[in-house]
Design a protein around this motif. Structure first.
Motif, PDB file in Angstrom:
ATOM      1  N   THR A  88       0.936  -1.142   0.051  1.00 25.30           N
ATOM      2  CA  THR A  88      -0.178  -0.081  -0.082  1.00 25.30           C
ATOM      3  C   THR A  88       0.773   1.199   0.061  1.00 25.30           C
ATOM      4  O   THR A  88       2.214   1.267   0.491  1.00 25.30           O
ATOM      5  N   LEU A  89       0.331   2.325  -0.213  1.00 28.57           N
ATOM      6  CA  LEU A  89       0.899   3.770  -0.187  1.00 28.57           C
ATOM      7  C   LEU A  89       1.472   4.130   0.954  1.00 28.57           C
ATOM      8  O   LEU A  89       2.570   4.642   1.097  1.00 28.57           O
ATOM      9  N   SER A  90       0.718   3.636   2.218  1.00 27.30           N
ATOM     10  CA  SER A  90       1.225   4.063   3.561  1.00 27.30           C
ATOM     11  C   SER A  90       2.512   3.147   3.847  1.00 27.30           C
ATOM     12  O   SER A  90       3.148   3.462   4.570  1.00 27.30           O
ATOM     13  N   LEU A 105      10.389   8.712  -4.203  1.00 30.44           N
ATOM     14  CA  LEU A 105       9.194   7.755  -3.861  1.00 30.44           C
ATOM     15  C   LEU A 105       8.365   7.688  -2.642  1.00 30.44           C
ATOM     16  O   LEU A 105       7.173   7.649  -2.500  1.00 30.44           O
ATOM     17  N   ALA A 106       9.216   7.682  -1.407  1.00 29.73           N
ATOM     18  CA  ALA A 106       8.357   7.735  -0.360  1.00 29.73           C
ATOM     19  C   ALA A 106       7.649   8.994  -0.082  1.00 29.73           C
ATOM     20  O   ALA A 106       6.359   8.983   0.352  1.00 29.73           O
ATOM     21  N   GLU A 107       8.050   9.934  -0.559  1.00 29.01           N
ATOM     22  CA  GLU A 107       7.514  11.459  -0.516  1.00 29.01           C
ATOM     23  C   GLU A 107       6.134  11.385  -1.307  1.00 29.01           C
ATOM     24  O   GLU A 107       5.176  11.749  -1.223  1.00 29.01           O
ATOM     25  N   ALA A 108       6.430  10.879  -2.735  1.00 25.18           N
ATOM     26  CA  ALA A 108       5.349  10.884  -3.863  1.00 25.18           C
ATOM     27  C   ALA A 108       4.062  10.035  -3.052  1.00 25.18           C
ATOM     28  O   ALA A 108       2.815  10.212  -3.199  1.00 25.18           O
ATOM     29  N   PRO A 115      -4.707   9.678   4.617  1.00 23.90           N
ATOM     30  CA  PRO A 115      -4.228   8.675   5.082  1.00 23.90           C
ATOM     31  C   PRO A 115      -5.347   7.449   4.840  1.00 23.90           C
ATOM     32  O   PRO A 115      -4.547   6.360   4.617  1.00 23.90           O
ATOM     33  N   GLN A 116      -6.564   7.598   4.912  1.00 24.73           N
ATOM     34  CA  GLN A 116      -7.288   6.334   4.850  1.00 24.73           C
ATOM     35  C   GLN A 116      -7.357   5.710   3.308  1.00 24.73           C
ATOM     36  O   GLN A 116      -7.207   4.584   3.339  1.00 24.73           O
ATOM     37  N   ILE A 117      -7.064   6.605   2.409  1.00 22.81           N
ATOM     38  CA  ILE A 117      -7.046   6.135   1.157  1.00 22.81           C
ATOM     39  C   ILE A 117      -5.503   5.408   1.016  1.00 22.81           C
ATOM     40  O   ILE A 117      -5.385   4.311   0.239  1.00 22.81           O
ATOM     41  N   ARG A 118      -4.423   5.874   1.279  1.00 22.25           N
ATOM     42  CA  ARG A 118      -3.158   5.438   1.302  1.00 22.25           C
ATOM     43  C   ARG A 118      -3.105   4.208   2.197  1.00 22.25           C
ATOM     44  O   ARG A 118      -2.295   3.175   1.716  1.00 22.25           O
ATOM     45  N   HIS A 119      -4.037   3.983   3.069  1.00 20.87           N
ATOM     46  CA  HIS A 119      -3.958   2.553   3.840  1.00 20.87           C
ATOM     47  C   HIS A 119      -4.692   1.430   2.954  1.00 20.87           C
ATOM     48  O   HIS A 119      -4.054   0.473   3.181  1.00 20.87           O
ATOM     49  N   LEU A 120      -5.251   1.925   2.081  1.00 20.94           N
ATOM     50  CA  LEU A 120      -5.968   0.712   1.208  1.00 20.94           C
ATOM     51  C   LEU A 120      -5.137   0.789  -0.350  1.00 20.94           C
ATOM     52  O   LEU A 120      -5.255  -0.332  -0.912  1.00 20.94           O
ATOM     53  N   GLY A 124       0.439  -0.951  -7.293  1.00 17.87           N
ATOM     54  CA  GLY A 124       0.199  -1.724  -8.428  1.00 17.87           C
ATOM     55  C   GLY A 124      -1.211  -0.716  -9.020  1.00 17.87           C
ATOM     56  O   GLY A 124      -1.119  -0.370 -10.286  1.00 17.87           O
ATOM     57  N   GLY A 125      -2.166  -0.745  -8.194  1.00 14.91           N
ATOM     58  CA  GLY A 125      -3.436   0.189  -8.561  1.00 14.91           C
ATOM     59  C   GLY A 125      -3.224   1.331  -8.948  1.00 14.91           C
ATOM     60  O   GLY A 125      -3.831   1.964  -9.698  1.00 14.91           O
ATOM     61  N   ASN A 126      -2.266   2.099  -7.957  1.00 17.82           N
ATOM     62  CA  ASN A 126      -1.909   3.174  -8.331  1.00 17.82           C
ATOM     63  C   ASN A 126      -1.513   3.701  -9.683  1.00 17.82           C
ATOM     64  O   ASN A 126      -1.558   4.620 -10.436  1.00 17.82           O
ATOM     65  N   LEU A 127      -0.564   2.737 -10.181  1.00 16.49           N
ATOM     66  CA  LEU A 127       0.024   2.952 -11.650  1.00 16.49           C
ATOM     67  C   LEU A 127      -0.844   2.594 -12.631  1.00 16.49           C
ATOM     68  O   LEU A 127      -0.731   2.841 -13.477  1.00 16.49           O
ATOM     69  N   LEU A 128      -1.968   1.785 -12.046  1.00 17.78           N
ATOM     70  CA  LEU A 128      -2.947   1.484 -13.366  1.00 17.78           C
ATOM     71  C   LEU A 128      -4.236   2.095 -13.297  1.00 17.78           C
ATOM     72  O   LEU A 128      -5.262   1.937 -14.010  1.00 17.78           O
TER      73      LEU A 128
END
Ligand SMILES: Cc1cc2nc3c(=O)[nH]c(=O)nc-3n(C[C@H](O)[C@H](O)[C@H](O)COP(=O)(O)OP(=O)(O)OC[C@H]3O[C@@H](n4cnc5c(N)ncnc54)[C@H](O)[C@@H]3O)c2cc1C
Length: 340
Positions: A88-90, A105-108, A115-120, A124-128
């Motif tokens: 996950t992003l978090s 990358l950590a900053e991006a 925070p809630q969205i980054r937790h889920l 892979g989904g972010n890139l796509l």
């Protein structure tokens, strides 16, 4: 929302075999009706369910990738990192090695969304994820990307659209992490239904509208991103990600930039400068990179490079304001990276 079947395979190949098409292909049609026989891959589901709720996707089946063991790991390999697509992003933003050696990358990842969205949300989904263009996401507009014959942004509300490489379609690429991954020369490992693997650089994975106006990347039906590879950066590498948003809230940036510099004795040995929210794919500012490479870093040179980052820009009727934002972001990022 349209009813759908749920499938949760344990293995990569069975998931790949079950996927009949890609999300992009399922949204293309002659009259604006999504493919209602599609079986589609789902990771965190944030973008996928958004598209389903908006009536832009009507899949018969969703294939959950989150029960496949191993796709959620970050491992050190040969000094670099192998990141599973379900990280996950978090997790990415908090990972010590990512923070220490791949700071951009950590900053991006750590400043995307809430925070809630980054937790889920997964990498892979972010890139796509599909672009945020309001014409693409409106059922009332059958735009070129969905199989129509008009890009409504050119004569319409184009304030958030592309300033580079927008021939035929003016979306901007939505993934903030992709901006940073391109700066690190990251590669994707992609696995097909028969278990065959292919590797592609993140930069080459993304497509401009000239190459294919209906999709943002080269992923084919039945292919799964199974790893994101970051090669070991040299000791002298410094990186940074900066962005500018319309409000201090959780939203996609109006403009962002990732820079990676290799510096020895004050001389820039290598520079990667990538602009996000600027073009239909992460935009490599080659002229700016060339202006820095082999030169002693200083404020005047950095100003010249920041101006060069805009080479080739062709703003639309309402997004000329992005030019000054990008020049400022690149200058700030380079000054900070040079001083770090
Ligand atoms: C309010 C808000 C603000 C946001 N701000 C930002 C931002 O600033 N920057 C940013 O980058 N994003 C932002 N996002 C987007 C968010 O980060 C993405 O929607 C999310 O990362 C998608 O990940 P997911 O795991 O939910 O993917 P899903 O929705 O599950 O999947 C997205 C796509 O990826 C495909 N897919 C997923 N995993 C794989 C795989 N391993 N192989 C092949 N195909 C796969 C799916 O089929 C689908 O097409 C924001 C979202 C919201 C709601």
């Amino acid at each position: 929302m349209h009813a759908f079947e749920w499938m949760s395979p344990q293995g990569i190949e069975s998931a790949a075999r079950a996927a009949t098409t890609t999300v992009a292909a399922a949204m293309v049609s002659e009259r604006g009706e999504p493919d209602d026989e599609a079986a589609l891959l789902k990771a965190g589901g944030i973008d996928l369910l958004d598209l389903m709720k908006e009536g832009l996707l009507r899949p018969r089946r969703l294939i959950n990738l989150r029960d496949i063991a191993g796709l959620e790991r970050i491992e050190e390999v040969d000094g670099g990192l192998r990141i599973g697509p379900n990280v996950t992003l978090s997790q990415l933003a908090a990972h010590e090695q990512v923070r220490m050696r791949f700071r951009a990358l950590a900053e991006a990842a750590g400043t995307s969304a809430s925070p809630q969205i980054r937790h889920l949300a997964t990498l892979g989904g972010n890139l796509l994820q599909r672009p945020r263009c309001w014409y693409l996401r409106s059922r009332a507009h059958h735009c070129t990307r969905k199989g129509g014959d008009t890009c409504f942004a050119f004569d319409g509300e184009n304030q958030y659209h592309a300033i580079f490489d927008h021939k035929g379609c003016a979306i901007v690429h939505p993934s903030t992490c992709a901006t940073a991954l391109v700066a690190f020369d990251a590669r994707l490992e992609i696995t097909g239904p028969a278990g065959t693997r292919r590797g592609v650089s993140v930069e080459d994975f993304f497509l401009l509208p000239e190459a294919d106006v209906h999709r943002e990347n080269t992923l084919a039906a039945g292919e799964i991103v199974t790893a994101i590879w970051l090669p070991a950066p040299p000791e002298t590498a410094r990186s940074l990600h900066v962005k500018h948003c319309q409000t201090e809230s959780f939203d996609w940036p109006l403009a962002d930039a990732a820079v990676m510099l290799e510096v020895a004795d004050g001389i820039c040995r290598k520079a990667a400068i990538v602009l996000g929210a600027a073009a239909p794919a992460p935009h490599r500012a080659r002229a700016a990179e060339a202006a820095l490479t082999g030169q002693r870093l200083g404020e005047a040179l950095i100003r010249t490079a920041a101006r060069a980052a805009l080479q080739g820009a062709a703003p639309l009727s309402k997004n000329g304001y992005k030019l000054v934002i990008f020049e400022t972001l690149v200058r700030r990022a380079l000054l900070a990276a040079a001083a770090s």
